[in-house]
Structures are given as structure tokens and as C-alpha cells.
Scaffold this active site. Structure first.
Site, PDB file in Angstrom:
ATOM      1  N   SER A   1      49.997 -25.790  83.384  1.00  0.00           N
ATOM      2  CA  SER A   1      50.442 -26.364  84.669  1.00  0.00           C
ATOM      3  C   SER A   1      51.713 -25.708  85.221  1.00  0.00           C
ATOM      4  O   SER A   1      52.629 -25.357  84.467  1.00  0.00           O
ATOM      5  CB  SER A   1      50.707 -27.862  84.472  1.00  0.00           C
ATOM      6  OG  SER A   1      51.324 -28.388  85.616  1.00  0.00           O
TER       7      SER A   1
ATOM      8  N   SER B   1      47.117 -36.397  85.411  1.00  0.00           N
ATOM      9  CA  SER B   1      46.018 -35.543  85.876  1.00  0.00           C
ATOM     10  C   SER B   1      44.800 -35.773  85.005  1.00  0.00           C
ATOM     11  O   SER B   1      44.772 -36.715  84.205  1.00  0.00           O
ATOM     12  CB  SER B   1      46.475 -34.079  85.929  1.00  0.00           C
ATOM     13  OG  SER B   1      45.532 -33.334  86.684  1.00  0.00           O
TER      14      SER B   1
ATOM     15  N   LYS C   1      43.122 -39.797  85.667  1.00  0.00           N
ATOM     16  CA  LYS C   1      43.494 -40.274  87.014  1.00  0.00           C
ATOM     17  C   LYS C   1      42.895 -41.633  87.385  1.00  0.00           C
ATOM     18  O   LYS C   1      43.513 -42.391  88.122  1.00  0.00           O
ATOM     19  CB  LYS C   1      43.079 -39.243  88.068  1.00  0.00           C
ATOM     20  CG  LYS C   1      44.010 -38.043  88.139  1.00  0.00           C
ATOM     21  CD  LYS C   1      43.568 -37.120  89.256  1.00  0.00           C
ATOM     22  CE  LYS C   1      44.625 -36.078  89.542  1.00  0.00           C
ATOM     23  NZ  LYS C   1      44.291 -35.238  90.686  1.00  0.00           N
TER      24      LYS C   1
ATOM     25  N   ALA D   1      33.294 -34.363  97.216  1.00  0.00           N
ATOM     26  CA  ALA D   1      33.797 -35.743  97.212  1.00  0.00           C
ATOM     27  C   ALA D   1      34.207 -36.137  95.796  1.00  0.00           C
ATOM     28  O   ALA D   1      34.013 -37.265  95.361  1.00  0.00           O
ATOM     29  CB  ALA D   1      32.739 -36.695  97.756  1.00  0.00           C
TER      30      ALA D   1
HETATM   31  P1  NAD Z   1      35.751 -32.916  90.719  1.00  0.00           P
HETATM   32  O1  NAD Z   1      34.958 -32.470  89.547  1.00  0.00           O
HETATM   33  O2  NAD Z   1      36.297 -34.285  90.747  1.00  0.00           O
HETATM   34  O3  NAD Z   1      34.842 -32.745  92.058  1.00  0.00           O
HETATM   35  C1  NAD Z   1      34.073 -31.588  92.297  1.00  0.00           C
HETATM   36  C2  NAD Z   1      33.292 -31.731  93.602  1.00  0.00           C
HETATM   37  O4  NAD Z   1      32.596 -30.510  93.852  1.00  0.00           O
HETATM   38  C3  NAD Z   1      32.217 -32.810  93.603  1.00  0.00           C
HETATM   39  O5  NAD Z   1      32.085 -33.324  94.913  1.00  0.00           O
HETATM   40  C4  NAD Z   1      30.951 -32.049  93.223  1.00  0.00           C
HETATM   41  O6  NAD Z   1      29.779 -32.665  93.727  1.00  0.00           O
HETATM   42  C5  NAD Z   1      31.192 -30.725  93.915  1.00  0.00           C
HETATM   43  N1  NAD Z   1      30.530 -29.583  93.270  1.00  0.00           N
HETATM   44  C6  NAD Z   1      30.666 -29.200  91.980  1.00  0.00           C
HETATM   45  N2  NAD Z   1      29.947 -28.088  91.746  1.00  0.00           N
HETATM   46  C7  NAD Z   1      29.356 -27.765  92.925  1.00  0.00           C
HETATM   47  C8  NAD Z   1      28.503 -26.704  93.332  1.00  0.00           C
HETATM   48  N3  NAD Z   1      28.094 -25.750  92.480  1.00  0.00           N
HETATM   49  N4  NAD Z   1      28.106 -26.665  94.621  1.00  0.00           N
HETATM   50  C9  NAD Z   1      28.510 -27.610  95.496  1.00  0.00           C
HETATM   51  N5  NAD Z   1      29.313 -28.637  95.165  1.00  0.00           N
HETATM   52  C10 NAD Z   1      29.736 -28.706  93.893  1.00  0.00           C
HETATM   53  O7  NAD Z   1      36.904 -31.851  90.867  1.00  0.00           O
HETATM   54  P2  NAD Z   1      38.314 -32.023  91.655  1.00  0.00           P
HETATM   55  O8  NAD Z   1      39.326 -32.562  90.731  1.00  0.00           O
HETATM   56  O9  NAD Z   1      38.046 -32.711  92.932  1.00  0.00           O
HETATM   57  O10 NAD Z   1      38.706 -30.490  91.925  1.00  0.00           O
HETATM   58  C11 NAD Z   1      37.969 -29.708  92.838  1.00  0.00           C
HETATM   59  C12 NAD Z   1      38.737 -28.444  93.170  1.00  0.00           C
HETATM   60  O11 NAD Z   1      39.937 -28.760  93.852  1.00  0.00           O
HETATM   61  C13 NAD Z   1      39.160 -27.624  91.955  1.00  0.00           C
HETATM   62  O12 NAD Z   1      38.989 -26.268  92.285  1.00  0.00           O
HETATM   63  C14 NAD Z   1      40.624 -27.928  91.788  1.00  0.00           C
HETATM   64  O13 NAD Z   1      41.329 -26.855  91.208  1.00  0.00           O
HETATM   65  C15 NAD Z   1      41.040 -28.113  93.241  1.00  0.00           C
HETATM   66  N6  NAD Z   1      42.240 -28.954  93.387  1.00  0.00           N
HETATM   67  C16 NAD Z   1      43.296 -28.410  94.020  1.00  0.00           C
HETATM   68  C17 NAD Z   1      44.437 -29.164  94.208  1.00  0.00           C
HETATM   69  C18 NAD Z   1      45.602 -28.547  94.925  1.00  0.00           C
HETATM   70  O14 NAD Z   1      46.688 -29.143  94.917  1.00  0.00           O
HETATM   71  N7  NAD Z   1      45.416 -27.412  95.557  1.00  0.00           N
HETATM   72  C19 NAD Z   1      44.511 -30.493  93.755  1.00  0.00           C
HETATM   73  C20 NAD Z   1      43.383 -31.028  93.101  1.00  0.00           C
HETATM   74  C21 NAD Z   1      42.249 -30.233  92.920  1.00  0.00           C
END
Ligand code: NAD
Length: 288
Positions: free
Chosen positions: A22, A69, A73, A134
Site C-alpha cells: 500500500s 480495506s 470493508k 458495481a
Molecule cells: P470488486 O471485486 O468489488 O468489483 C469488481 C467489479 O468489476 C464488479 O462489478 C464485477 O462485476 C466487475 N468485473 C469483474 N471482472 C469483470 C470483467 N472481466 N468484465 C467486466 N466486469 C468485470 O473490486 P473493487 O474493489 O470495486 O475494485 C475495482 C477496481 O477499482 C480495481 O482495479 C481497484 O484497484 C480499483 N480501485 C481504485 C481505487 C482508487 O482509489 N483509485 C479505489 C478502490 C478500487
């Protein structure tokens, strides 16, 4: 560091697993040092099984709070005393504040998304957003954008475990905010294209574009993108995702990765703990 830590230093944690990678400890400790604030921020490897005792230690050790995290969460919610309204709507917490033993849960990811756009001079309030995903990040973005007056939102998801969450998000946004939200099947390419083309911003929160899918994107046809569309990917490793490359090849001017969101979610947590504004420009120089 040794000049800063003394008998009065207050501890702030980060409880997650895995977590050693992190950037948050570097971000917060540099900000404390810059402002001369007497806090220290440390990462702790905490899984669901060890979460109850870890949360209790916030009270026992009179820590100022913690970030939370994955995978904690949602699991943390029953262990807290109060929830901020946005955290309640999102159903997840990434920040805990300890006020004399009373633990309040907040979510700052959605605030980070909105603030990072503000930082770039982009105001999506009153406009339409198409959002892919989502999950945790997608839910936080959708709820905060709706609370902050985005007028219309088309949420796309595949039929996986997050579909039910997407249904909940849409129902909640329509019930609790003035934003008009609709749920769409990500497999329906014509509908996906149409919704993107009628939006002010397209945001991808699926993680497609980062390992192990770093050469993939949900939109690989540049003709889907108008030059004046805003394109936002929550991924920040790699810094430029396939989606961002496609958008740039279409001549899109405003194309962003998730670094600004990561910084601003941290800044929002920093403000909750310390009451001070994080020196974000200084931290940006250190982190990016
Ligand atoms: P999560 O597993 O909770 O959600 C993933 C989402 O993507 C779900 O809606 C799922 O249906 C969809 N998904 C997964 N594989 C897929 C595919 N092959 N095709 C289409 N849809 C797909 O994950 P999360 O915690 O929401 O994280 C998602 C992304 O956001 C990660 O890349 C994470 O690094 C990024 N993120 C960034 C920040 C930031 O501050 N920039 C903060 C949190 C998360």
C-alpha cells in the site's frame, strides 16, 4: 521520524490483507511530517477472523482511527458504533474515526472520485454518467456521484456476483437521491455504446485493465468516444490502461487513471482524523 514520535503520538492504522504494497503509509506519514502533526500511520495485516480484536484495539489503545480495506470493508460494519450516511448507503467502510471510544465508519472512495475530477477542473454535477462495475469501488462512486447531484446514471455490469449489488445500488439511488439511475447488461454492446455516447463521463470501476487483464478493455473501439467525453479508469497500475490508450487514440482530451482518486480518498480520511487539509500537491510529488 524519530524527531516526530514521542509519548503523545497518536496511532492510525490500516487493516487489510494483503496490504504491504500500500501507498497509504507513505502518503499519510509524509503529510503528518509536513504539517507537524503528532500522528503515526501503520499497516497491519488483518483478515476477517482477526478483525474483531483489531477493531477493539482501536478503543483499547485509544488509536485515532484506521483505514479498512479488503477483505474487511463490509465485515467491519457490525463492529462499529455509528455509520456516516454515505457509508450506510454504500454498505462498506474504508475509514474509522475514534471519538472517545465511539467508532464511526465512513467511506471516502466516492469522495476521492468526485474530488479528483474537481482537481482537474471537471464538474460532472448535473450531467449523465455511464459507469461500468458495481463492486466496492463502483458502489462508492455511484452513491457519492448521486449524492453530489450527477443527474443521470447508467450502470453496467456482467451477470456475476456483483449484479445483485448493482440492482441494490440503482434502487437506492432512485429512492434516496434526485439522480435517475438505470441498470444495464454489459453484454449488450449496442446499449453500452449508446449510453456512453449520450454521457458526459464514462467511468470504469471493473479493474479490467490491471493485472491479470492489463491488455484488455471493455471498450476497444475508439469511435465510441466523443472528443469531449471524460474517460476515467479507477485503475492506477499500470498508469496508462488499455482503455486510456483507446480514449487517447480517439482524441479524448480528459482521460484519467485512479491515482487522483486514491490520493483524494486518503485526503478525505486525513481530514476526518486530524481536522486538517492534506497537502495534496506535496504528496502528489512524492507518490506519483
Ligand atoms: P470488486 O471485486 O468489488 O468489483 C469488481 C467489479 O468489476 C464488479 O462489478 C464485477 O462485476 C466487475 N468485473 C469483474 N471482472 C469483470 C470483467 N472481466 N468484465 C467486466 N466486469 C468485470 O473490486 P473493487 O474493489 O470495486 O475494485 C475495482 C477496481 O477499482 C480495481 O482495479 C481497484 O484497484 C480499483 N480501485 C481504485 C481505487 C482508487 O482509489 N483509485 C479505489 C478502490 C478500487
Amino acid at each position: 521520524m524519530t524527531e516526530r514520535i514521542d509519548g503523545h503520538t497518536l496511532l492510525i492504522g490500516l487493516m487489510a490483507y494483503p496490504i504491504r504494497h500500500s501507498m497509504s503509509p507513505t502518503m499519510h506519514n509524509n503529510a503528518f511530517a509536513k504539517l507537524g502533526l503528532n500522528y503515526a500511520y501503520l499497516a497491519f495485516e488483518v483478515i476477517n477472523d482477526t478483525l474483531p480484536s483489531a477493531i477493539e484495539s482501536i478503543r483499547t489503545l485509544d488509536m485515532r482511527g484506521s483505514n479498512i480495506s479488503m477483505p474487511n470493508k463490509q465485515k467491519v460494519i457490525p463492529l462499529l458504533d455509528k455509520l456516516d450516511p454515505a457509508a450506510e448507503m454504500v454498505g462498506a467502510v474504508n475509514t474509522i474515526v475514534n471519538d472517545d471510544g465511539v467508532l464511526t465508519g465512513y467511506t471516502t472512495d466516492g469522495i476521492g472520485f468526485m474530488k479528483s475530477l474537481d482537481d482537474e477542473g471537471i464538474n460532472i454535477r448535473g450531467h449523465k454518467m455511464t459507469l461500468a462495475g458495481a463492486g466496492g469501488a463502483g458502489t462508492a462512486i455511484a452513491v457519492q456521484a448521486a449524492l453530489d447531484s450527477v443527474s443521470e446514471m447508467s450502470i453496467f455490469n456482467i451477470h456475476d456476483a456483483s449484479w445483485k449489488q448493482a440492482e441494490k445500488n440503482v434502487a437506492l439511488i432512485n429512492e434516496k437521491t434526485d439522480c435517475k439511475a438505470t441498470l444495464h447488461d454489459l453484454e449488450d454492446r449496442d446499449d453500452f455504446k449508446k449510453e456512453i455516447q449520450s454521457s458526459f463521463i464514462y467511468a470504469d470501476s471493473t479493474g479490467v485493465g490491471m493485472k491479470p487483464l492489463e491488455n484488455e478493455t471493455l471498450v476497444d473501439d475508439p469511435t465510441w468516444f466523443r472528443k469531449d467525453l471524460v474517460v476515467f479508469d479507477t485503475v492506477y497500475a499500470p498508469r496508462e490502461t488499455k482503455l486510456m490508450k483507446v480514449a487517447k487514440s480517439a482524441g479524448v482530451e480528459h482521460v484519467f487513471n485512479g491515482l487522483g482518486m486514491m490520493l483524494e480518498q486518503g485526503a478525505a480520511a486525513f481530514k476526518l482524523w486530524t481536522g486538517e487539509d492534506m497537502p495534496v500537491d506535496y504528496i502528489r510529488q512524492i507518490l506519483f
